[in-house]
Design an enzyme around this catalytic site. Sequence first.
Site, short mmCIF file in Angstrom:
data_model
loop_
_atom_site.label_atom_id
_atom_site.label_comp_id
_atom_site.label_asym_id
_atom_site.label_seq_id
_atom_site.Cartn_x
_atom_site.Cartn_y
_atom_site.Cartn_z
N GLU A 186 3.60 8.36 -9.59
CA GLU A 186 2.33 7.89 -9.04
C GLU A 186 1.41 9.04 -8.59
O GLU A 186 0.58 8.86 -7.70
CB GLU A 186 2.58 6.95 -7.87
CG GLU A 186 3.26 5.65 -8.29
CD GLU A 186 3.20 4.61 -7.18
OE1 GLU A 186 2.38 3.70 -7.29
OE2 GLU A 186 3.98 4.73 -6.22
N HIS A 219 1.23 8.44 0.50
CA HIS A 219 1.44 7.14 -0.15
C HIS A 219 2.79 6.62 0.29
O HIS A 219 3.81 7.31 0.13
CB HIS A 219 1.38 7.26 -1.67
CG HIS A 219 1.80 5.98 -2.35
ND1 HIS A 219 1.10 4.81 -2.20
CD2 HIS A 219 2.87 5.69 -3.14
CE1 HIS A 219 1.72 3.85 -2.88
NE2 HIS A 219 2.80 4.35 -3.45
N HIS A 278 2.79 -3.72 -2.52
CA HIS A 278 3.26 -2.39 -2.90
C HIS A 278 3.37 -1.48 -1.68
O HIS A 278 4.44 -0.95 -1.41
CB HIS A 278 2.28 -1.85 -3.95
CG HIS A 278 2.58 -0.46 -4.46
ND1 HIS A 278 1.95 0.07 -5.56
CD2 HIS A 278 3.39 0.51 -4.02
CE1 HIS A 278 2.39 1.30 -5.79
NE2 HIS A 278 3.27 1.59 -4.85
N HIS A 282 5.49 2.94 1.11
CA HIS A 282 5.84 1.55 0.83
C HIS A 282 6.32 0.87 2.12
O HIS A 282 7.18 0.01 2.07
CB HIS A 282 6.95 1.49 -0.23
CG HIS A 282 6.59 2.12 -1.54
ND1 HIS A 282 7.53 2.46 -2.48
CD2 HIS A 282 5.38 2.46 -2.07
CE1 HIS A 282 6.92 3.00 -3.54
NE2 HIS A 282 5.61 3.01 -3.31
ZN LIG Z 1 4.14 3.43 -4.67
#
Ligand SMILES: [Zn+2]
Length: 237
Positions: free
Chosen positions: A79, A98, A170, A100
Amino acid sequence: MKIPSPSAAEREDLALANRMLAQQGVLDGYGHVSARCLDVPECYLIGDRTPPGNVRANNIHPWTLDDEPAGHTHPTYTERFIHGQIYRARPDVGGIVHCHAPELIPYGAAGIPLRPIYHMAGFQGEEPVPVFEIRDEFGPDTDMLIRTMPQGQSLARSLGDRAIVLMRGHGATIAASSVRQAVYFALYAVMNARILTQTLLLGGKPTYINANEGRNVASVMRDASRTWDYLAAQVAD
Ligand SMILES: [Zn+2]
């Protein structure tokens, strides 16, 4: 393009950021942190495929804003397009997380607005945090990961000029002026979501942090040095 020469301090800060957020439960085996290169702003630093809690300075390498390796052959996370395309769209951004984190998921998936109830999350802004819906541009059949440059650009558009964007089902992506500030934003965004959930479960009617309060809190916490120093001591080698 000039190849960046990140200092030992830049690499070490980013390695610490990874380990701090893993230790705090914001990241687990997945998720990543990046920092814009100080000497070549058209590049950013990010770990190889090492889990965040295991990242050390020698796992960190530079990538271009096209999300290509800058002068090396090391891998990085699938990603990575999250990072290059937000740095490209937002010259003010110097650090990105980033994650989760499960605490954030209800607010991206259930139509419940995520707003700051906790002063430490005033940086989020008074208006509800935007939600990225990958189906809007890429249809119902993705694996929900940001795997391409157009997907990264779409996420950057959803983020706009905000500090955080939720990603439906997500996680979330957090953008800040530095990697240290990004750690602070990610940590307190998750705490705020936890507190807001508790408040709603108790049947309370939240009073949110207003725009002026949020700006004032964010201005005095810009370098996040106390949070950084405290967490760094816990993940030192
Ligand atoms: Zn992710």
